[in-house]
Design a protein around this motif. Structure first.
Motif, PDB file in Angstrom:
ATOM      1  N   GLN A 199      -9.637   6.251  -1.150  1.00  0.00           N
ATOM      2  CA  GLN A 199      -8.735   5.111  -1.079  1.00  0.00           C
ATOM      3  C   GLN A 199      -7.736   5.214  -2.237  1.00  0.00           C
ATOM      4  O   GLN A 199      -8.107   5.475  -3.376  1.00  0.00           O
ATOM      5  CB  GLN A 199      -9.516   3.796  -1.204  1.00  0.00           C
ATOM      6  N   VAL A 200      -6.470   4.979  -1.908  1.00  0.00           N
ATOM      7  CA  VAL A 200      -5.403   5.031  -2.911  1.00  0.00           C
ATOM      8  C   VAL A 200      -4.770   3.641  -2.982  1.00  0.00           C
ATOM      9  O   VAL A 200      -4.168   3.168  -2.009  1.00  0.00           O
ATOM     10  CB  VAL A 200      -4.349   6.096  -2.564  1.00  0.00           C
ATOM     11  N   PHE A 201      -4.926   2.987  -4.134  1.00  0.00           N
ATOM     12  CA  PHE A 201      -4.372   1.652  -4.362  1.00  0.00           C
ATOM     13  C   PHE A 201      -3.081   1.787  -5.173  1.00  0.00           C
ATOM     14  O   PHE A 201      -2.996   2.615  -6.087  1.00  0.00           O
ATOM     15  CB  PHE A 201      -5.358   0.779  -5.145  1.00  0.00           C
ATOM     16  N   ALA A 202      -2.109   0.927  -4.837  1.00  0.00           N
ATOM     17  CA  ALA A 202      -0.892   0.817  -5.641  1.00  0.00           C
ATOM     18  C   ALA A 202      -0.961  -0.503  -6.408  1.00  0.00           C
ATOM     19  O   ALA A 202      -1.134  -1.570  -5.813  1.00  0.00           O
ATOM     20  CB  ALA A 202       0.342   0.864  -4.755  1.00  0.00           C
ATOM     21  N   TYR A 256      -4.234  -0.976   0.308  1.00  0.00           N
ATOM     22  CA  TYR A 256      -4.494   0.415  -0.053  1.00  0.00           C
ATOM     23  C   TYR A 256      -4.309   1.289   1.178  1.00  0.00           C
ATOM     24  O   TYR A 256      -4.259   0.817   2.316  1.00  0.00           O
ATOM     25  CB  TYR A 256      -5.907   0.585  -0.612  1.00  0.00           C
ATOM     26  N   ALA A 257      -4.218   2.597   0.943  1.00  0.00           N
ATOM     27  CA  ALA A 257      -4.227   3.595   2.013  1.00  0.00           C
ATOM     28  C   ALA A 257      -5.502   4.399   1.872  1.00  0.00           C
ATOM     29  O   ALA A 257      -5.962   4.670   0.761  1.00  0.00           O
ATOM     30  CB  ALA A 257      -3.004   4.496   1.900  1.00  0.00           C
ATOM     31  N   ASP A 258      -6.111   4.781   2.982  1.00  0.00           N
ATOM     32  CA  ASP A 258      -7.366   5.535   2.905  1.00  0.00           C
ATOM     33  C   ASP A 258      -7.329   6.730   3.835  1.00  0.00           C
ATOM     34  O   ASP A 258      -6.539   6.795   4.777  1.00  0.00           O
ATOM     35  CB  ASP A 258      -8.570   4.650   3.201  1.00  0.00           C
ATOM     36  N   LEU A 259      -8.193   7.718   3.510  1.00  0.00           N
ATOM     37  CA  LEU A 259      -8.257   8.960   4.272  1.00  0.00           C
ATOM     38  C   LEU A 259      -9.672   9.504   4.176  1.00  0.00           C
ATOM     39  O   LEU A 259     -10.274   9.503   3.100  1.00  0.00           O
ATOM     40  CB  LEU A 259      -7.257   9.987   3.709  1.00  0.00           C
ATOM     41  N   ASP A 319       6.220   0.703   0.517  1.00  0.00           N
ATOM     42  CA  ASP A 319       7.423   0.127   1.123  1.00  0.00           C
ATOM     43  C   ASP A 319       7.999  -0.971   0.235  1.00  0.00           C
ATOM     44  O   ASP A 319       9.213  -1.185   0.199  1.00  0.00           O
ATOM     45  CB  ASP A 319       7.061  -0.427   2.509  1.00  0.00           C
ATOM     46  N   ARG A 320       7.169  -1.683  -0.505  1.00  0.00           N
ATOM     47  CA  ARG A 320       7.607  -2.769  -1.375  1.00  0.00           C
ATOM     48  C   ARG A 320       6.980  -2.576  -2.756  1.00  0.00           C
ATOM     49  O   ARG A 320       5.759  -2.570  -2.906  1.00  0.00           O
ATOM     50  CB  ARG A 320       7.180  -4.116  -0.787  1.00  0.00           C
ATOM     51  N   LEU A 321       7.834  -2.421  -3.770  1.00  0.00           N
ATOM     52  CA  LEU A 321       7.349  -2.239  -5.141  1.00  0.00           C
ATOM     53  C   LEU A 321       7.175  -3.556  -5.873  1.00  0.00           C
ATOM     54  O   LEU A 321       6.683  -3.572  -7.008  1.00  0.00           O
ATOM     55  CB  LEU A 321       8.304  -1.334  -5.927  1.00  0.00           C
ATOM     56  N   ALA A 376       0.831  -1.211   0.000  1.00  0.00           N
ATOM     57  CA  ALA A 376       0.000   0.000   0.000  1.00  0.00           C
ATOM     58  C   ALA A 376       0.863   1.258   0.000  1.00  0.00           C
ATOM     59  O   ALA A 376       1.988   1.259   0.507  1.00  0.00           O
ATOM     60  CB  ALA A 376      -0.913  -0.010   1.216  1.00  0.00           C
ATOM     61  N   PRO A 377       0.364   2.368  -0.595  1.00  0.00           N
ATOM     62  CA  PRO A 377       1.084   3.642  -0.498  1.00  0.00           C
ATOM     63  C   PRO A 377       1.252   4.052   0.951  1.00  0.00           C
ATOM     64  O   PRO A 377       0.469   3.679   1.830  1.00  0.00           O
ATOM     65  CB  PRO A 377       0.185   4.622  -1.261  1.00  0.00           C
ATOM     66  N   GLN A 378       2.269   4.855   1.214  1.00  0.00           N
ATOM     67  CA  GLN A 378       2.561   5.291   2.571  1.00  0.00           C
ATOM     68  C   GLN A 378       2.279   6.786   2.726  1.00  0.00           C
ATOM     69  O   GLN A 378       2.304   7.546   1.763  1.00  0.00           O
ATOM     70  CB  GLN A 378       4.029   5.019   2.917  1.00  0.00           C
ATOM     71  N   ASN A 379       2.004   7.173   3.971  1.00  0.00           N
ATOM     72  CA  ASN A 379       1.883   8.589   4.357  1.00  0.00           C
ATOM     73  C   ASN A 379       0.862   9.353   3.503  1.00  0.00           C
ATOM     74  O   ASN A 379       1.129  10.458   3.014  1.00  0.00           O
ATOM     75  CB  ASN A 379       3.239   9.288   4.266  1.00  0.00           C
TER      76      ASN A 379
END
Length: 526
Positions: free
Chosen positions: A231-234, A249-252, A181-183, A159-162
């Protein structure tokens, strides 16, 4: 090369009685051979030594035809000019010395037909047995269809960070994040933005809802005082192959701000020039709430067609007017205004489109102000016209009166230049004085000292070339004709003179008495 009985070549030779024995017949053949991973059998030569026989080869085991293999058998039993070839199949490597295709051992692979040797399996993959054309990926590792077979197996990114909120108002949110953190061992990471409460077709993502090689997004078209979950998915080229049911994913969660009470109204253009546009507007109505008091205005200007505002320019001002300069000539621009209070930015006013002027900077004024300006300008022009007409009438009246008074005097009282029938008569008199040029000096002559004034005229008047006289304008009228303004060219110098044209029927003699007056000092020219 060898010699054999025909019967031996084609079968067992029968026993022939001695009485029937004939001379034996021998054939020349090209020997069996393997070349370019193709096998050619024994081939008889042609009937004549000069004839050449073509033989077609057969691929060795675990090889396939790349180009049909052929070999030429000459009349002397020798092979020549091999063409075409066979190549070892995928999973098999060539032994050029033995002309065989050997299977790839465990842990190695060969992905295509050709002369390449078997290679060790790439990282995160394996070949558990022999003859593999592609190594299989380890658990949770994948290879995309477009990936080369010698590429390591890869994973989806984490997942994306920060994930952070950079900006929010009543209709816009700006988000940013850092790399996962891991591509997963790949470089084709794409970020996909998902909003659970956004209205499709109204909410816009800049640069896009799927972003490559960037870690920020601007989301517009949101509703005021509304809570959204983003939500931001990588993802990368193997994410769709993953067996995980819940991708990372990362969410806000973000709540948009409240709008100001009123929007900007009555926006209008007041001036348009070749590279400049000026507009004004009215302040929005506030209800006395301190939170709604206007702090500043933002005016946005952008070329028509640039609806994503990538080429827009903005002005922040506390006034109710703004001027954009440095614009392109004859280009249509859109203009909008919005206000900011302590609660945030209000909505933009409707777009007003206006085209800049041409290079000669013809000014444009707005509708209301333009009408008032036209009235003022019309009044000024009317006043100027009246004043100019009065001045012209006054000048004409004074000139006419002056000419009448001059005509009542003795001819010597007025300096004139008469033009009639191609003749010019110059009168350089001042009362009773005639001047005659003599070199650089001027001699005083009193015509009254002559008993006959005509004699004085004949002695001191002279003819002037009509080409030296230029008539410029009529400045009045007299008894003898029109009085004009002109120039006399003498010795390369232009002298301002008065020119009087004689009316038709006037006497030819310049020294005649007319109506009781005499023109002293007339100079006759042709």
């Amino acid at each position: 090369m060898r010699r054999e009985c025909i019967a031996k070549i084609f079968g067992a030779c029968p026993t022939i009685p001695d009485s029937e024995k004939t001379l034996p017949v021998y054939y020349i053949t090209c020997p069996e051979v393997t070349i370019n991973f193709a096998h050619f059998p024994v081939t008889p030569t042609g009937k004549e030594v000069t004839l050449i026989e073509q033989a077609t080869g057969k691929c060795v085991k675990n090889a396939e035809v790349v180009e049909p293999p052929t070999y030429l058998c000459k009349g002397d039993g020798k092979w020549t000019l091999p063409t075409g070839a066979c190549k070892c199949k995928a999973g098999f490597e060539p032994d050029f010395e033995k002309q065989t295709c050997n299977v790839c051992p465990s842990g190695k692979f060969k992905s295509e037909v050709g002369d390449n040797l078997c290679q060790p399996c790439p990282e995160h993959s394996k070949a558990p047995s022999s003859g593999f054309s592609e190594c299989t990926c380890d658990n949770d590792y994948y290879r995309a269809p477009s990936d080369p077979k010698n590429m390591s197996c890869t994973q989806p990114p984490s997942a994306p960070q920060n994930l952070s909120l950079n900006f929010v108002d009543q209709s816009t949110v700006m988000l940013s994040w850092t790399l996962p953190d891991r591509l997963g061992g790949r470089i084709d990471t794409v970020y996909r933005i998902k909003c659970d409460a956004c209205t499709a077709g109204i909410v816009q993502y800049t640069p896009n809802a799927e972003i490559f090689n960037d870690t920020k997004v601007t989301i517009t078209g949101l509703n005021a005082v509304t809570t959204y979950r983003f939500q931001v998915f990588a993802e990368n080229g193997v994410s769709h192959l993953s067996t995980k049911t819940n991708p990372e994913y990362a969410d806000l969660t973000v709540t948009t701000e409240a709008s100001i009470v009123s929007s900007i109204t009555n926006v209008r253009i007041t001036s348009v020039k070749s590279s400049e546009i000026t507009l004004i507007w009215e302040a929005p109505v506030v209800d006395g709430d301190v939170e709604n008091e206007i702090e500043t205005y933002e005016v946005r200007c952008f070329p028509r067609g640039d609806m994503d505002y990538s080429n827009s320019s903005s002005i922040l001002t506390k006034d109710l007017t703004a001027t954009f300069t440095g614009l392109m000539q004859r280009t249509e621009y859109g203009l909008q205004v919005r206000a900011k209070s302590k609660r945030g930015w209000g909505a933009y006013s409707p777009v007003i489109f206006k085209t800049t002027g041409q290079v000669f900077k013809t000014a444009y004024v707005g509708d209301d102000d333009g009408f008032r300006l036209q009235l003022v300008a019309g009044g000024i022009v009317a006043i100027v016209v009246v004043i100019a007409a009065a001045i012209v009438l006054t000048v004409v009246f004074l000139k006419s009166r002056s000419n009448d008074e001059c005509n009542k005097k003795q001819p010597s009282d007025c300096d004139t230049l008469e033009y009639r029938n191609g003749e010019v008569k110059l009168k350089r008199t001042d009362d009773t004085i005639i001047y005659r040029n003599r070199g650089s000096s001027r001699t005083y002559i009193d015509p009254h000292t002559y008993e006959d004034p005509n004699q004085a005229v004949r002695e001191f008047a002279r003819e002037i070339d009509a080409g030296c006289i230029t008539i410029e304008a009529i400045i009045g009228g007299g008894e003898f004709g029109d009085v004009c303004k002109g120039k006399l060219k003498m010795n390369g110098i232009d002298i301002d003179v008065a020119i009087k044209t004689l009316k038709a029927g006037s006497l030819e003699n310049p020294g005649t008495i007319s109506n009781g007056s005499f023109d002293y000092g007339s100079i006759r020219t042709s």
